[in-house]
Design a protein around this motif. Structure first.
Motif, short mmCIF file in Angstrom:
data_model
loop_
_atom_site.label_atom_id
_atom_site.label_comp_id
_atom_site.label_asym_id
_atom_site.label_seq_id
_atom_site.Cartn_x
_atom_site.Cartn_y
_atom_site.Cartn_z
N HIS A 193 16.64 40.64 33.12
CA HIS A 193 16.13 41.99 32.92
C HIS A 193 14.70 42.07 33.47
O HIS A 193 13.98 41.07 33.49
CB HIS A 193 16.17 42.37 31.44
N GLY A 194 14.33 43.25 33.92
CA GLY A 194 13.00 43.43 34.49
C GLY A 194 12.89 42.84 35.89
O GLY A 194 11.79 42.57 36.36
N VAL A 195 14.04 42.65 36.54
CA VAL A 195 14.07 42.05 37.88
C VAL A 195 14.84 42.97 38.83
O VAL A 195 15.55 43.88 38.40
CB VAL A 195 14.73 40.66 37.85
N MET A 196 14.69 42.72 40.13
CA MET A 196 15.35 43.60 41.10
C MET A 196 16.84 43.29 41.21
O MET A 196 17.67 44.19 41.28
CB MET A 196 14.67 43.45 42.47
N THR A 197 17.21 42.01 41.26
CA THR A 197 18.61 41.60 41.29
C THR A 197 18.79 40.37 40.42
O THR A 197 17.82 39.67 40.10
CB THR A 197 19.10 41.28 42.71
N VAL A 198 20.03 40.08 40.06
CA VAL A 198 20.35 38.90 39.25
C VAL A 198 21.38 38.05 40.00
O VAL A 198 22.49 38.51 40.28
CB VAL A 198 20.90 39.29 37.87
N LYS A 199 21.01 36.84 40.31
CA LYS A 199 21.89 35.93 41.05
C LYS A 199 23.05 35.45 40.18
O LYS A 199 22.87 35.08 39.03
CB LYS A 199 21.08 34.71 41.54
N THR A 200 24.25 35.45 40.76
CA THR A 200 25.40 34.87 40.10
C THR A 200 26.41 34.44 41.17
O THR A 200 26.42 35.00 42.26
CB THR A 200 26.05 35.84 39.11
N HIS A 201 27.22 33.46 40.84
CA HIS A 201 28.26 33.01 41.77
C HIS A 201 29.66 33.38 41.29
O HIS A 201 30.63 33.11 41.99
CB HIS A 201 28.17 31.50 41.96
N PHE A 202 29.74 33.98 40.10
CA PHE A 202 31.05 34.29 39.56
C PHE A 202 31.03 35.69 38.95
O PHE A 202 30.11 36.04 38.21
CB PHE A 202 31.47 33.26 38.52
N VAL A 203 32.05 36.49 39.26
CA VAL A 203 32.10 37.88 38.84
C VAL A 203 31.98 38.01 37.33
O VAL A 203 31.28 38.89 36.81
CB VAL A 203 33.41 38.54 39.32
N GLN A 204 32.62 37.12 36.59
CA GLN A 204 32.68 37.26 35.14
C GLN A 204 31.37 36.96 34.46
O GLN A 204 31.20 37.22 33.27
CB GLN A 204 33.79 36.38 34.56
N HIS A 205 30.39 36.40 35.17
CA HIS A 205 29.11 36.04 34.56
C HIS A 205 28.23 37.26 34.25
O HIS A 205 27.32 37.17 33.44
CB HIS A 205 28.32 35.10 35.47
N LEU A 206 28.46 38.37 34.91
CA LEU A 206 27.54 39.48 34.79
C LEU A 206 28.28 40.80 34.99
O LEU A 206 28.94 40.99 36.01
CB LEU A 206 26.42 39.36 35.83
N GLN A 207 28.17 41.69 34.03
CA GLN A 207 28.77 43.02 34.15
C GLN A 207 27.66 44.00 34.55
O GLN A 207 27.04 44.63 33.70
CB GLN A 207 29.43 43.42 32.84
N ALA A 208 27.37 44.08 35.83
CA ALA A 208 26.26 44.88 36.32
C ALA A 208 26.74 46.25 36.80
O ALA A 208 27.89 46.44 37.17
CB ALA A 208 25.55 44.15 37.46
N ALA A 209 25.80 47.21 36.83
CA ALA A 209 26.12 48.56 37.30
C ALA A 209 26.30 48.59 38.81
O ALA A 209 27.06 49.39 39.34
CB ALA A 209 25.02 49.52 36.88
N LYS A 210 25.58 47.72 39.52
CA LYS A 210 25.63 47.66 40.97
C LYS A 210 25.78 46.20 41.40
O LYS A 210 25.38 45.29 40.68
CB LYS A 210 24.36 48.26 41.58
N THR A 211 26.33 46.00 42.60
CA THR A 211 26.53 44.63 43.10
C THR A 211 26.21 44.56 44.58
O THR A 211 26.66 45.40 45.36
CB THR A 211 27.99 44.17 42.89
N ILE A 212 25.42 43.57 44.94
CA ILE A 212 25.28 43.18 46.34
C ILE A 212 26.19 41.97 46.54
O ILE A 212 25.98 40.93 45.93
CB ILE A 212 23.83 42.81 46.70
#
Length: 311
Positions: free
Chosen positions: A134-153
């Protein structure tokens, strides 16, 4: 979302009675939060132009931050009160250049990037928000299930290249710039990784492009070939207004701290994989090419290996 009242930008409005100020504030937040469609983003009329200070002013995007000027060597968390920034996942197969893209985003926007992981080496290398979500521009992850984000690069790299790069990191003890010897690629360890990790490349692409959220597909190869164009696309998707000076500044420091030296395995990587592994990866590439085309990405915007898979 926590209500923070009227900020400095609303000083005039806030001279009105409190109930009017609240109504105007909510209306502005609704504008910032307007839904985005799940389609491939279109490019500016002349993506190669470099003579316009308003590089991202070619559509009706409502920007939430400005990043201007020729100083791009510092990054920080989002300012307190920036509550309208949607959480954005930066998803890729390991070895696809996720760390490099984080470096570019931080230089481009001036805002640090986070991660679902806690990599001490990356924090030491200058990624000050490593481990934050939180408070960051993007959040790194390698697996879809790790993060339920509103947007994805979604960062995509040729899976052959990504698997070789990731094995270099793993075999060198987690060193993001490490290399290894050719004999290790003939070990069981390498082929187990190809089987297990390679099997996640296509499902990740399929899951993201079929998701209801807002998605930007970025290709590692395109970032290398035409970084200025890709930086503009990133800025638009992240709702950050940049100018020519900012892009030029990022161009002067493209490599970042995780640049790995080329080795003989990079040239002869096709010889490292078993025939059955090649058949699986080639089939996945062909399927991914069709998925991305259906998603709205034209052939000309795909890297060569995806274009060739359609022939």
């Amino acid at each position: 979302m926590r209500q923070r009242g009227c900020g400095p930008a609303l000083s005039i409005i806030c001279s009105l009675p409190l109930w009017l100020c609240t109504i105007f504030s909510l209306q502005i937040l609704v504008v910032f939060h307007r839904p985005q469609t799940r389609t491939a983003l279109q490019d500016p009329p002349n993506p190669g132009a470099d003579n316009d200070d308003n590089l991202t002013e070619w559509d009706n995007v409502t920007y939430i931050l400005n990043a201007t000027g020729d100083v791009c060597n510092r990054s920080r968390p989002l300012p307190k009160g920036t509550t309208v920034v949607p959480q954005t996942a930066l998803l890729s197969l390991p070895g696809s250049g996720n760390t490099w893209l984080r470096w570019l985003i931080e230089r481009l926007t001036g805002v640090c990037t986070g991660s679902v992981y806690h990599d001490a080496a990356l924090k030491k290398a200058g990624f000050v928000c490593e481990g934050r979500q939180h408070g960051v521009m993007t959040v790194k992850t390698h697996f879809v299930q790790h993060l339920q984000a509103a947007k994805t690069i979604l960062l995509i790299r040729n899976p052959y290249d990504a698997l070789v790069a990731e094995f270099k990191r793993v075999a060198s003890g987690g060193n993001h710039t490490g290399v290894t010897t050719t004999d290790l690629y003939h070990s069981r360890r390498f082929h187990v990784m190809v089987h297990e990790l390679g099997a996640t490349w296509l499902p990740s692409i399929r899951s993201v492009v079929s998701s209801p959220g807002s998605v930007l597909v970025a290709f590692f190869e395109r970032l290398k070939d035409d970084p200025q164009r890709e930086l503009r696309r990133l800025a638009r998707f992240l709702l950050v207004r940049v100018d020519t000076a900012r892009v030029r500044c990022v161009m002067r420091s493209l490599n970042g701290p995780a640049k790995r030296s080329r080795t003989p395995q990079d040239v002869n990587k096709g010889q490292l994989f078993y025939p059955a592994e090649k058949r699986q990866l080639d089939g996945d590439i062909a399927y991914a090419s069709r998925l991305l085309k259906a998603f709205g990405i034209p052939n000309k915007d795909m890297p060569d290996y995806l274009q060739q898979a359609q022939r």
